[in-house]
Scaffold this motif. Structure first.
Motif, mmCIF file in Angstrom:
data_model
loop_
_atom_site.group_PDB
_atom_site.id
_atom_site.type_symbol
_atom_site.label_atom_id
_atom_site.label_comp_id
_atom_site.label_asym_id
_atom_site.label_seq_id
_atom_site.Cartn_x
_atom_site.Cartn_y
_atom_site.Cartn_z
ATOM 1 N N GLY A 55 0.848 -1.243 0.029
ATOM 2 C CA GLY A 55 -0.004 -0.063 0.025
ATOM 3 C C GLY A 55 0.905 1.394 -0.034
ATOM 4 N N GLN A 56 1.913 1.187 0.741
ATOM 5 C CA GLN A 56 2.902 2.547 0.868
ATOM 6 C C GLN A 56 3.183 2.916 -0.593
ATOM 7 O OE1 GLN A 56 5.450 1.159 4.030
ATOM 8 N NE2 GLN A 56 5.000 3.065 5.045
ATOM 9 N N LEU A 57 3.919 1.607 -1.120
ATOM 10 C CA LEU A 57 4.474 1.908 -2.308
ATOM 11 C C LEU A 57 3.462 2.290 -3.508
ATOM 12 C CD1 LEU A 57 7.210 -1.128 -2.532
ATOM 13 C CD2 LEU A 57 7.694 1.283 -2.471
ATOM 14 N N LEU A 58 2.255 1.793 -3.604
ATOM 15 C CA LEU A 58 1.119 1.968 -4.292
ATOM 16 C C LEU A 58 0.805 3.562 -4.196
ATOM 17 C CD1 LEU A 58 -0.833 -1.047 -4.158
ATOM 18 C CD2 LEU A 58 0.160 -0.343 -6.272
ATOM 19 N N ALA A 59 0.728 3.835 -2.990
ATOM 20 C CA ALA A 59 0.471 5.371 -2.605
ATOM 21 C C ALA A 59 1.591 6.326 -3.168
ATOM 22 C CB ALA A 59 0.230 5.729 -1.122
ATOM 23 N N ARG A 60 2.794 5.667 -2.959
ATOM 24 C CA ARG A 60 3.924 6.620 -3.497
ATOM 25 C C ARG A 60 3.982 6.636 -4.809
ATOM 26 N NH1 ARG A 60 9.749 5.255 -1.291
ATOM 27 N NH2 ARG A 60 11.006 7.074 -2.242
ATOM 28 N N THR A 61 3.339 5.980 -5.707
ATOM 29 C CA THR A 61 3.510 6.107 -7.047
ATOM 30 C C THR A 61 2.203 6.560 -7.526
ATOM 31 O OG1 THR A 61 2.764 3.624 -7.327
ATOM 32 C CG2 THR A 61 5.099 4.161 -7.421
ATOM 33 N N GLU A 65 -6.356 4.349 -5.365
ATOM 34 C CA GLU A 65 -7.549 2.970 -5.135
ATOM 35 C C GLU A 65 -6.852 1.906 -4.698
ATOM 36 O OE1 GLU A 65 -10.766 3.210 -5.429
ATOM 37 O OE2 GLU A 65 -11.100 5.366 -6.241
ATOM 38 N N GLU A 66 -5.560 1.343 -5.670
ATOM 39 C CA GLU A 66 -5.105 0.269 -5.239
ATOM 40 C C GLU A 66 -4.368 0.179 -3.746
ATOM 41 O OE1 GLU A 66 -2.777 -1.678 -8.723
ATOM 42 O OE2 GLU A 66 -3.256 0.236 -9.309
ATOM 43 N N ALA A 67 -3.857 1.287 -3.474
ATOM 44 C CA ALA A 67 -3.439 1.405 -2.116
ATOM 45 C C ALA A 67 -4.294 1.390 -1.345
ATOM 46 C CB ALA A 67 -2.709 3.009 -2.024
ATOM 47 N N ALA A 68 -5.457 1.926 -1.287
ATOM 48 C CA ALA A 68 -6.433 1.586 -0.256
ATOM 49 C C ALA A 68 -6.837 0.235 -0.038
ATOM 50 C CB ALA A 68 -7.686 2.579 -0.848
ATOM 51 N N PRO A 83 -0.095 1.980 12.226
ATOM 52 C CA PRO A 83 0.322 2.549 10.777
ATOM 53 C C PRO A 83 -0.713 2.452 9.784
ATOM 54 C CG PRO A 83 2.109 1.309 11.512
ATOM 55 C CD PRO A 83 0.603 1.107 12.574
ATOM 56 N N VAL A 84 -1.428 1.328 9.874
ATOM 57 C CA VAL A 84 -2.567 0.924 8.853
ATOM 58 C C VAL A 84 -3.663 2.171 8.765
ATOM 59 C CG1 VAL A 84 -4.444 -0.653 7.858
ATOM 60 C CG2 VAL A 84 -2.306 -1.516 8.684
ATOM 61 N N PRO A 85 -4.311 2.488 9.734
ATOM 62 C CA PRO A 85 -5.349 3.677 9.792
ATOM 63 C C PRO A 85 -4.709 4.797 9.347
ATOM 64 C CG PRO A 85 -5.067 3.048 11.844
ATOM 65 C CD PRO A 85 -4.418 2.091 10.952
ATOM 66 N N LEU A 86 -3.558 5.249 9.822
ATOM 67 C CA LEU A 86 -2.900 6.368 9.324
ATOM 68 C C LEU A 86 -2.713 6.414 7.867
ATOM 69 C CD1 LEU A 86 0.084 6.756 12.259
ATOM 70 C CD2 LEU A 86 -2.121 8.078 11.839
ATOM 71 N N ALA A 87 -2.110 5.503 7.216
ATOM 72 C CA ALA A 87 -1.861 5.468 5.863
ATOM 73 C C ALA A 87 -3.095 5.202 5.088
ATOM 74 C CB ALA A 87 -1.048 4.283 5.488
ATOM 75 N N LEU A 88 -4.041 4.588 5.443
ATOM 76 C CA LEU A 88 -5.325 4.547 4.688
ATOM 77 C C LEU A 88 -5.951 5.883 4.855
ATOM 78 C CD1 LEU A 88 -7.551 3.154 3.228
ATOM 79 C CD2 LEU A 88 -8.093 1.904 5.426
ATOM 80 N N GLY A 89 -6.030 6.532 6.140
ATOM 81 C CA GLY A 89 -6.643 7.928 6.218
ATOM 82 C C GLY A 89 -5.886 8.802 5.175
ATOM 83 N N ALA A 105 -8.944 8.445 10.764
ATOM 84 C CA ALA A 105 -7.964 9.095 11.917
ATOM 85 C C ALA A 105 -8.734 9.307 13.146
ATOM 86 C CB ALA A 105 -8.179 10.724 11.355
ATOM 87 N N GLU A 106 -9.889 9.066 13.347
ATOM 88 C CA GLU A 106 -10.641 8.487 14.522
ATOM 89 C C GLU A 106 -10.080 7.125 15.208
ATOM 90 O OE1 GLU A 106 -14.719 9.332 14.245
ATOM 91 O OE2 GLU A 106 -14.543 11.299 13.898
ATOM 92 N N THR A 107 -10.044 6.306 14.218
ATOM 93 C CA THR A 107 -9.401 4.887 14.598
ATOM 94 C C THR A 107 -8.021 4.955 15.097
ATOM 95 O OG1 THR A 107 -11.124 3.703 13.003
ATOM 96 C CG2 THR A 107 -8.943 2.504 13.779
#
Length: 180
Positions: A55-61, A65-68, A83-89, A105-107
């Motif tokens: 997910g981190q790499l997909l977001a970076r590129t 949608e794929e990262a989520a 780390p997961v809800p931080l990145a997903l948020g 963010a609340e999670t």
């Protein structure tokens, strides 16, 4: 391909493949690194941290949608992680899915309560970014204030103040706040 049969990968092969993916990232070869990590989770779908790395790499590129989707798989296999809800948020905020981002963010804030001060700051920074995107000045200011309670050196309150002034068209005052 998701239709291929699942293969077995030894612990040593997982380690070697993960190390190769890390080298590929270092070389800026993100697509190859993603493919390597996908090979690991094909054989070991229970490895939430690897889904998270994908997910981190997909977001970076920019493949948001794929990262989520990768972060959602990480959440299923690595429940309770911060780390997961931080990145997903963050990804959801970047996609403009602000209410879903707010929920993440609340999670994160709830999970960070049992973590380190750094965890609490990260969760409240994430929530402040979402609140700013939602144009919720009061919430952004509140989240920023919590970061200073946890870490007196936090610059987030000044950033939030500057961003709110900027959004109001008060550019000179915004520059002053950002400069602080």
């Amino acid at each position: 391909d998701e239709n291929l049969p699942m293969t077995v990968m030894s612990d040593a092969a997982v380690f070697d493949t993960h190390a190769r993916a890390a080298r590929l990232v270092g070389e800026g070869r993100f697509a190859e690194a993603i493919d390597a990590l996908k090979g690991i989770v094909k054989a070991h779908p229970e490895l939430g941290a690897v889904h998270y790395g994908i997910g981190q790499l997909l977001a970076r590129t920019g493949r948001l949608e794929e990262a989520a989707a990768a972060f959602e798989r990480a959440e299923q296999t690595w429940p309770g992680s911060l780390p997961v809800p931080l990145a997903l948020g963050d990804v959801l905020r970047r996609m403009g899915k602000l209410e879903l981002a707010r929920a993440q963010a609340e999670t994160a804030i709830a999970r960070a309560e049992r973590g380190t001060p750094r965890d609490r700051v990260a969760a409240h920074e994430s929530a402040a970014r979402v609140a700013l995107a939602l144009m919720d000045a009061a919430a952004a200011t509140t989240y920023a204030a919590v970061t200073v309670e946890v870490d007196p050196t936090s610059a987030l309150p000044r950033f939030v103040k500057g961003r709110l002034l900027f959004d109001e068209g008060k550019y000179e005052e915004a520059v002053e706040a950002f400069t602080e």
